[in-house]
Design a protein around this motif. Structure first.
Motif, PDB file in Angstrom:
ATOM      1  N   ASP A  36     -14.508   2.624  -4.593  1.00 24.88           N
ATOM      2  CA  ASP A  36     -14.558   3.300  -3.296  1.00 24.88           C
ATOM      3  C   ASP A  36     -14.875   2.367  -2.133  1.00 24.88           C
ATOM      4  N   THR A  37     -15.523   1.234  -2.409  1.00 32.20           N
ATOM      5  CA  THR A  37     -15.894   0.318  -1.326  1.00 32.20           C
ATOM      6  C   THR A  37     -15.008  -0.918  -1.244  1.00 32.20           C
ATOM      7  N   ALA A  54      -0.965  -3.849  -1.978  1.00 29.20           N
ATOM      8  CA  ALA A  54      -0.639  -4.955  -2.876  1.00 29.20           C
ATOM      9  C   ALA A  54      -1.833  -5.381  -3.719  1.00 29.20           C
ATOM     10  N   GLY A  55      -3.023  -5.131  -3.218  1.00 32.26           N
ATOM     11  CA  GLY A  55      -4.220  -5.540  -3.939  1.00 32.26           C
ATOM     12  C   GLY A  55      -5.460  -4.985  -3.277  1.00 32.26           C
ATOM     13  N   TYR A  56      -6.607  -5.384  -3.813  1.00 27.36           N
ATOM     14  CA  TYR A  56      -7.899  -4.957  -3.283  1.00 27.36           C
ATOM     15  C   TYR A  56      -8.814  -6.167  -3.206  1.00 27.36           C
ATOM     16  N   LYS A  57      -9.651  -6.211  -2.166  1.00 29.42           N
ATOM     17  CA  LYS A  57     -10.666  -7.253  -2.055  1.00 29.42           C
ATOM     18  C   LYS A  57     -11.998  -6.669  -2.511  1.00 29.42           C
ATOM     19  N   ALA A  58     -12.604  -7.347  -3.466  1.00 26.73           N
ATOM     20  CA  ALA A  58     -13.894  -6.926  -4.002  1.00 26.73           C
ATOM     21  C   ALA A  58     -14.929  -8.000  -3.693  1.00 26.73           C
ATOM     22  N   ASP A  59     -16.122  -7.580  -3.333  1.00 27.54           N
ATOM     23  CA  ASP A  59     -17.215  -8.520  -3.103  1.00 27.54           C
ATOM     24  C   ASP A  59     -17.880  -8.842  -4.431  1.00 27.54           C
ATOM     25  N   VAL A  60     -18.117 -10.132  -4.643  1.00 22.67           N
ATOM     26  CA  VAL A  60     -18.702 -10.617  -5.895  1.00 22.67           C
ATOM     27  C   VAL A  60     -19.807 -11.605  -5.562  1.00 22.67           C
ATOM     28  N   VAL A  67     -22.128 -14.669  -1.810  1.00 21.83           N
ATOM     29  CA  VAL A  67     -21.156 -13.589  -1.965  1.00 21.83           C
ATOM     30  C   VAL A  67     -19.780 -14.054  -1.480  1.00 21.83           C
ATOM     31  N   ILE A  68     -18.755 -13.772  -2.285  1.00 20.78           N
ATOM     32  CA  ILE A  68     -17.379 -14.089  -1.909  1.00 20.78           C
ATOM     33  C   ILE A  68     -16.534 -12.826  -2.055  1.00 20.78           C
ATOM     34  N   SER A  69     -15.382 -12.812  -1.395  1.00 19.86           N
ATOM     35  CA  SER A  69     -14.402 -11.738  -1.576  1.00 19.86           C
ATOM     36  C   SER A  69     -13.298 -12.262  -2.470  1.00 19.86           C
ATOM     37  N   VAL A  70     -12.948 -11.487  -3.478  1.00 18.09           N
ATOM     38  CA  VAL A  70     -11.913 -11.882  -4.435  1.00 18.09           C
ATOM     39  C   VAL A  70     -10.801 -10.844  -4.389  1.00 18.09           C
ATOM     40  N   LYS A  71      -9.560 -11.318  -4.238  1.00 14.50           N
ATOM     41  CA  LYS A  71      -8.415 -10.412  -4.221  1.00 14.50           C
ATOM     42  C   LYS A  71      -7.966 -10.138  -5.655  1.00 14.50           C
ATOM     43  N   LEU A  72      -7.815  -8.833  -5.959  1.00 14.49           N
ATOM     44  CA  LEU A  72      -7.370  -8.396  -7.278  1.00 14.49           C
ATOM     45  C   LEU A  72      -6.084  -7.600  -7.115  1.00 14.49           C
ATOM     46  N   PRO A  73      -5.129  -7.704  -8.056  1.00 11.79           N
ATOM     47  CA  PRO A  73      -3.874  -6.960  -7.941  1.00 11.79           C
ATOM     48  C   PRO A  73      -4.099  -5.449  -8.011  1.00 11.79           C
ATOM     49  N   ALA A  74      -3.368  -4.719  -7.187  1.00 13.10           N
ATOM     50  CA  ALA A  74      -3.543  -3.263  -7.082  1.00 13.10           C
ATOM     51  C   ALA A  74      -3.290  -2.552  -8.403  1.00 13.10           C
ATOM     52  N   ASP A  75      -2.247  -2.952  -9.131  1.00 10.75           N
ATOM     53  CA  ASP A  75      -1.913  -2.240 -10.375  1.00 10.75           C
ATOM     54  C   ASP A  75      -3.036  -2.329 -11.401  1.00 10.75           C
ATOM     55  N   LYS A  76      -3.677  -3.490 -11.516  1.00 12.40           N
ATOM     56  CA  LYS A  76      -4.778  -3.654 -12.477  1.00 12.40           C
ATOM     57  C   LYS A  76      -6.007  -2.844 -12.064  1.00 12.40           C
ATOM     58  N   VAL A  77      -6.313  -2.835 -10.760  1.00 12.04           N
ATOM     59  CA  VAL A  77      -7.485  -2.108 -10.279  1.00 12.04           C
ATOM     60  C   VAL A  77      -7.272  -0.605 -10.436  1.00 12.04           C
ATOM     61  N   GLU A  78      -6.121  -0.118 -10.009  1.00  9.65           N
ATOM     62  CA  GLU A  78      -5.851   1.319 -10.083  1.00  9.65           C
ATOM     63  C   GLU A  78      -5.749   1.805 -11.531  1.00  9.65           C
ATOM     64  N   GLN A  79      -5.258   0.949 -12.411  1.00  9.16           N
ATOM     65  CA  GLN A  79      -5.116   1.299 -13.830  1.00  9.16           C
ATOM     66  C   GLN A  79      -6.485   1.432 -14.509  1.00  9.16           C
ATOM     67  N   HIS A  80      -7.467   0.664 -14.050  1.00 12.04           N
ATOM     68  CA  HIS A  80      -8.800   0.653 -14.683  1.00 12.04           C
ATOM     69  C   HIS A  80      -9.883   1.025 -13.678  1.00 12.04           C
ATOM     70  N   LYS A  81      -9.691   2.103 -12.926  1.00 13.61           N
ATOM     71  CA  LYS A  81     -10.670   2.534 -11.922  1.00 13.61           C
ATOM     72  C   LYS A  81     -12.050   2.756 -12.523  1.00 13.61           C
ATOM     73  N   ASP A  82     -12.092   3.173 -13.792  1.00 12.79           N
ATOM     74  CA  ASP A  82     -13.376   3.460 -14.439  1.00 12.79           C
ATOM     75  C   ASP A  82     -14.263   2.223 -14.540  1.00 12.79           C
ATOM     76  N   TYR A  84     -14.562  -0.062 -12.277  1.00 12.37           N
ATOM     77  CA  TYR A  84     -15.097  -0.381 -10.951  1.00 12.37           C
ATOM     78  C   TYR A  84     -15.970   0.732 -10.392  1.00 12.37           C
ATOM     79  N   GLN A  85     -16.807   1.339 -11.211  1.00 14.16           N
ATOM     80  CA  GLN A  85     -17.671   2.431 -10.755  1.00 14.16           C
ATOM     81  C   GLN A  85     -19.137   2.031 -10.675  1.00 14.16           C
ATOM     82  N   GLU A  86     -19.480   0.850 -11.141  1.00 17.17           N
ATOM     83  CA  GLU A  86     -20.879   0.435 -11.095  1.00 17.17           C
ATOM     84  C   GLU A  86     -20.971  -1.062 -10.832  1.00 17.17           C
TER      85      GLU A  86
END
Length: 128
Positions: A36-37, A54-60, A67-82, A84-86
């Protein structure tokens, strides 16, 4: 007129030179963004933004590096939303780093929960 060309480094060579590590996994990454964030990254066609994500930026958080922002492909993130919940320790798959005009950019093909759960914060110190 002579133009001074500089050779750009990418991938593990750049990580070693700039961060002192061969892979982001060496810095014990902790995912700070939930699905969600995460910030969506949109696809561009002929310089125009489309509505396609095309993708999502996640803070790591990288231990010792910040802290850095990492770009992840949209298909992988959307496929495994569970996944990225914690907030949790993670391992990057195919992490990469590039430099453009002095700015560092990070991406990975996916992330997965780290095998061994490590504490995400320092334990409290009892000062008496």
């Amino acid at each position: 007129m002579m133009i001074n060309k500089t050779q750009r480094k990418t991938g593990s060579q750049l990580m070693k030179a700039e961060l002192g590590i061969n892979s982001l996994n060496e810095a014990n990454p902790v995912l700070l963004s939930t699905f969600d964030t995460m910030t969506p990254v949109f696809e561009y066609v002929d310089g125009q933004r489309t509505d396609t994500v095309a993708g999502y930026k996640a803070d790591v958080l990288l231990s010792g590096l910040g802290v850095i922002s990492v770009k992840l492909p949209a298909d992988k993130v959307e496929q495994h939303k569970d996944i990225y919940q914690e907030l949790m320790p993670i391992t990057f798959v195919d992490d990469d780093m590039s430099e453009v005009n002095g700015n560092l950019y990070f991406k990975a093909s996916s992330v997965k929960p780290a095998d061994s759960k490590q504490p995400t914060s320092r334990p409290a110190i009892d000062v008496k």
